[in-house]
Structures are given as structure tokens and as C-alpha cells.
Motif scaffolding. Structure first.
Motif, PDB file in Angstrom:
ATOM      1  N   LYS A   1       0.892  -1.305   0.158  1.00 21.30           N
ATOM      2  CA  LYS A   1      -0.220   0.571  -0.077  1.00 21.30           C
ATOM      3  C   LYS A   1       0.939   1.309   0.335  1.00 21.30           C
ATOM      4  CE  LYS A   1      -3.552   2.791   0.673  1.00 21.30           C
ATOM      5  NZ  LYS A   1      -4.169   2.990  -0.311  1.00 21.30           N
ATOM      6  N   PHE A   2       0.397   2.188  -0.905  1.00 20.87           N
ATOM      7  CA  PHE A   2       1.151   3.454  -1.130  1.00 20.87           C
ATOM      8  C   PHE A   2       0.671   4.212   0.015  1.00 20.87           C
ATOM      9  CE2 PHE A   2       1.687   7.677  -3.005  1.00 20.87           C
ATOM     10  CZ  PHE A   2       2.941   8.071  -2.263  1.00 20.87           C
ATOM     11  N   TYR A   3       1.339   5.252   1.002  1.00 18.19           N
ATOM     12  CA  TYR A   3       0.210   6.465   1.431  1.00 18.19           C
ATOM     13  C   TYR A   3       1.239   7.854   0.903  1.00 18.19           C
ATOM     14  CZ  TYR A   3      -0.991   2.894   4.536  1.00 18.19           C
ATOM     15  OH  TYR A   3      -1.854   1.903   4.730  1.00 18.19           O
ATOM     16  N   LEU A   4       0.763   8.402   0.327  1.00 19.24           N
ATOM     17  CA  LEU A   4       0.986  10.179   0.371  1.00 19.24           C
ATOM     18  C   LEU A   4       1.341  10.512   0.926  1.00 19.24           C
ATOM     19  CD1 LEU A   4       0.497  11.374  -2.606  1.00 19.24           C
ATOM     20  CD2 LEU A   4      -1.444  12.515  -1.408  1.00 19.24           C
ATOM     21  N   SER A   5       2.589  11.682   0.624  1.00 16.42           N
ATOM     22  CA  SER A   5       2.974  12.312   1.906  1.00 16.42           C
ATOM     23  C   SER A   5       3.483  13.871   1.365  1.00 16.42           C
ATOM     24  CB  SER A   5       4.662  11.048   2.409  1.00 16.42           C
ATOM     25  OG  SER A   5       5.054  12.259   3.408  1.00 16.42           O
ATOM     26  N   THR A   6       3.280  14.574   2.324  1.00 20.46           N
ATOM     27  CA  THR A   6       3.130  15.900   2.027  1.00 20.46           C
ATOM     28  C   THR A   6       4.119  16.621   3.268  1.00 20.46           C
ATOM     29  OG1 THR A   6       1.434  16.637   3.073  1.00 20.46           O
ATOM     30  CG2 THR A   6       1.109  16.522   0.308  1.00 20.46           C
ATOM     31  N   ASP A   7       4.568  15.753   4.038  1.00 15.67           N
ATOM     32  CA  ASP A   7       5.084  15.904   5.148  1.00 15.67           C
ATOM     33  C   ASP A   7       5.281  17.260   5.344  1.00 15.67           C
ATOM     34  OD1 ASP A   7       7.388  15.107   6.939  1.00 15.67           O
ATOM     35  OD2 ASP A   7       8.801  15.182   5.421  1.00 15.67           O
ATOM     36  N   ASN A   8       3.807  18.005   6.112  1.00 15.71           N
ATOM     37  CA  ASN A   8       3.740  18.826   6.390  1.00 15.71           C
ATOM     38  C   ASN A   8       3.327  19.726   7.352  1.00 15.71           C
ATOM     39  OD1 ASN A   8       4.849  22.103   6.392  1.00 15.71           O
ATOM     40  ND2 ASN A   8       3.641  23.000   5.001  1.00 15.71           N
ATOM     41  N   LEU A   9       2.978  18.402   8.396  1.00 11.89           N
ATOM     42  CA  LEU A   9       1.794  18.113   8.942  1.00 11.89           C
ATOM     43  C   LEU A   9       1.684  19.519  10.348  1.00 11.89           C
ATOM     44  CD1 LEU A   9       1.652  14.476   9.570  1.00 11.89           C
ATOM     45  CD2 LEU A   9       0.593  15.992   7.991  1.00 11.89           C
ATOM     46  N   ASN A  10       2.551  20.559  10.088  1.00 15.96           N
ATOM     47  CA  ASN A  10       2.137  21.160  10.971  1.00 15.96           C
ATOM     48  C   ASN A  10       1.997  23.152  10.805  1.00 15.96           C
ATOM     49  OD1 ASN A  10       2.772  19.989  14.017  1.00 15.96           O
ATOM     50  ND2 ASN A  10       4.324  19.476  13.492  1.00 15.96           N
ATOM     51  N   GLY A  11       1.432  22.617   9.663  1.00 12.80           N
ATOM     52  CA  GLY A  11       1.572  23.576   8.841  1.00 12.80           C
ATOM     53  C   GLY A  11       0.319  24.596   8.597  1.00 12.80           C
ATOM     54  N   ASP A  12      -0.606  25.562   8.121  1.00 12.29           N
ATOM     55  CA  ASP A  12      -1.456  26.519   8.797  1.00 12.29           C
ATOM     56  C   ASP A  12      -3.090  25.087   7.861  1.00 12.29           C
ATOM     57  OD1 ASP A  12      -3.918  28.120   8.751  1.00 12.29           O
ATOM     58  OD2 ASP A  12      -4.206  27.509   6.738  1.00 12.29           O
ATOM     59  N   PRO A  13      -3.591  24.299   8.991  1.00 12.29           N
ATOM     60  CA  PRO A  13      -5.001  23.618   8.434  1.00 12.29           C
ATOM     61  C   PRO A  13      -5.113  24.048   7.273  1.00 12.29           C
ATOM     62  CG  PRO A  13      -4.811  24.293  10.546  1.00 12.29           C
ATOM     63  CD  PRO A  13      -4.067  25.102  10.135  1.00 12.29           C
ATOM     64  N   VAL A  14      -5.877  24.583   7.301  1.00 11.94           N
ATOM     65  CA  VAL A  14      -6.328  25.008   5.469  1.00 11.94           C
ATOM     66  C   VAL A  14      -5.463  25.314   4.567  1.00 11.94           C
ATOM     67  CG1 VAL A  14      -7.306  26.674   4.219  1.00 11.94           C
ATOM     68  CG2 VAL A  14      -7.978  26.776   6.473  1.00 11.94           C
ATOM     69  N   ALA A  15      -4.033  25.907   4.424  1.00 16.44           N
ATOM     70  CA  ALA A  15      -3.315  25.673   3.526  1.00 16.44           C
ATOM     71  C   ALA A  15      -2.991  23.823   3.610  1.00 16.44           C
ATOM     72  CB  ALA A  15      -2.054  26.513   4.064  1.00 16.44           C
ATOM     73  N   VAL A  16      -2.420  23.448   4.560  1.00 15.41           N
ATOM     74  CA  VAL A  16      -2.307  21.942   4.089  1.00 15.41           C
ATOM     75  C   VAL A  16      -3.414  21.222   4.017  1.00 15.41           C
ATOM     76  CG1 VAL A  16      -2.023  19.608   5.631  1.00 15.41           C
ATOM     77  CG2 VAL A  16      -0.937  22.146   6.460  1.00 15.41           C
TER      78      VAL A  16
END
Length: 206
Positions: A137-152
Motif C-alpha cells: 500500500k502506498f501512502y502519499l506524504s506532503t510532510d508538512n502536518l504542522n503548517g496552517d490547517p487550511v493550507a495543508v
């Protein structure tokens, strides 16, 4: 090349309305290391290495005669991710530590995050393809979970669409050469030819 014996009992899988028993292999990272090294240790002077810490690419130097593609903590997913970056890196980048890229930690600004996503689209599309080739199973990773929630949230949607588009483009027009060679080896080893196809690369699957 020798492989560790990681076959699991036969599973009955539906195929065309009938049942077909297909032996499936456990995802053992040592098998991936041996597959990679068997393909590329001689031809590319590169070896895949299970590290104890963060991933790193180290080109050959006076202390080590071969390039080292080091993945994090022995994790299979990390190995596939680092391999995907290596498959894209050109000859000159493969002479630089970490291919000449830098890493900026979580909490990036929206502008920096877009730069990160731009660099990550192709390797994550390849990682998805290689993951499906071995049945993982592949899991996408944007690796920025602590950014602004709307922007994330907006960034994840945008990035997912870009990765899906790139994966479909690779399937339609061909993978980079080293990725293509490894994909075939994975499909052969994990006996995934009959399951692998374009239908796997839909947005709802990541």
C-alpha cells in the motif's frame, strides 16, 4: 541472485470469475536490498543500505568505492522512497550528497511547501508504481502536518492530483530506465503481473 525464503501459504485470489492460487511473498526489506544490488551494484556502482537514522545518499569517495543509497531505520517504505529519488536523479546529481537537494523541516511556509511538492511529485509517483509492483500500500506524504490547517488540506488535494497525473503519465509513456528495470524485477519476484495495471492508479487509492 539468492533470496531469503519468504513465501507465505497459497492464497486464493479471484481472477476472471474463477479462483487461482498464487503464492505471495512477505515484504522483506532484505529481498528488496538483494534485488536492487543485483540490478545496480555493478551497472551503477550503487548499493541499497538499511540505515539506523535518517535517509541519506552518499556518492563514492576515498573511504567508500561505491555509491550508498541509505534508507531510514530499515523501513521498506523508506527504501522505496529513496530508490524513487535515485531513479530520477541524473548522472551529475548522483555525484552529490543527497543529490544536491536540501531538506526543510515540517512547518514550512506555503511558498516553501509548494517548492517541496514540486520536487516530490515525480518520486512519489514512482514510489506508488513500485509499491504496487510489490503489492505494498502506498501512502502519499506532503510532510508538512504542522503548517496552517487550511493550507495543508489544500496542499494535500493539489499534491494528490499531481501525483495521480504523473503516475498515469509514467504508465502511458514509460518510466525512467532504472525505475522500469526495477519495476519488472519486483513484478517478477512478487508475482504481481496479473494484478498490476492502470486501474490501480486512481485518486481514491491514495
Amino acid at each position: 541472485m539468492p533470496m531469503s525464503n519468504n513465501s507465505v501459504p497459497l492464497h486464493t485470489l479471484p481472477l476472471g470469475g474463477d479462483s487461482l492460487a498464487i503464492p505471495l511473498r512477505v515484504l522483506d526489506v532484505q529481498d528488496l536490498i538483494e534485488l536492487f544490488d543485483g540490478l545496480f551494484a555493478h551497472s551503477e556502482n550503487t548499493r541499497l543500505i538499511a540505515g539506523d537514522d535518517e535517509p541519506e545518499y552518499l556518492p563514492a569517495n576515498d573511504e567508500c568505492s561505491y555509491h550508498r543509497l541509505i534508507f531510514a531505520h530499515g523501513f521498506y517504505a523508506s527504501a522505496l522512497h529513496e530508490i524513487s529519488h535515485w531513479c530520477i536523479a541524473g548522472k551529475q546529481r548522483r555525484l552529490l550528497v543527497d543529490f544536491g537537494y536540501w531538506y526543510e523541516p515540517d512547518g514550512r511556509s506555503p511558498e516553501r511547501q509548494r517548492e517541496f511538492e514540486h520536487v516530490e511529485v515525480k518520486p512519489q509517483a514512482l514510489e506508488w508504481i513500485l509499491s504496487e509492483a510489490c503489492g505494498r500500500k502506498f501512502y502519499l506524504s506532503t510532510d508538512n502536518l504542522n503548517g496552517d490547517p487550511v493550507a495543508v488540506a489544500a496542499g494535500i488535494a493539489r499534491f494528490r492530483a499531481a501525483v495521480v497525473k504523473q503516475a498515469q503519465n509514467y504508465l502511458a509513456n514509460g518510466l525512467p530506465m532504472r525505475a522500469s528495470v526495477l519495476k519488472k524485477a519486483l513484478l517478477d519476484y512478487y508475482q504481481r503481473h496479473s494484478q498490476f495495471g492502470a486501474h490501480l492508479f486512481a485518486p481514491e487509492r491514495i
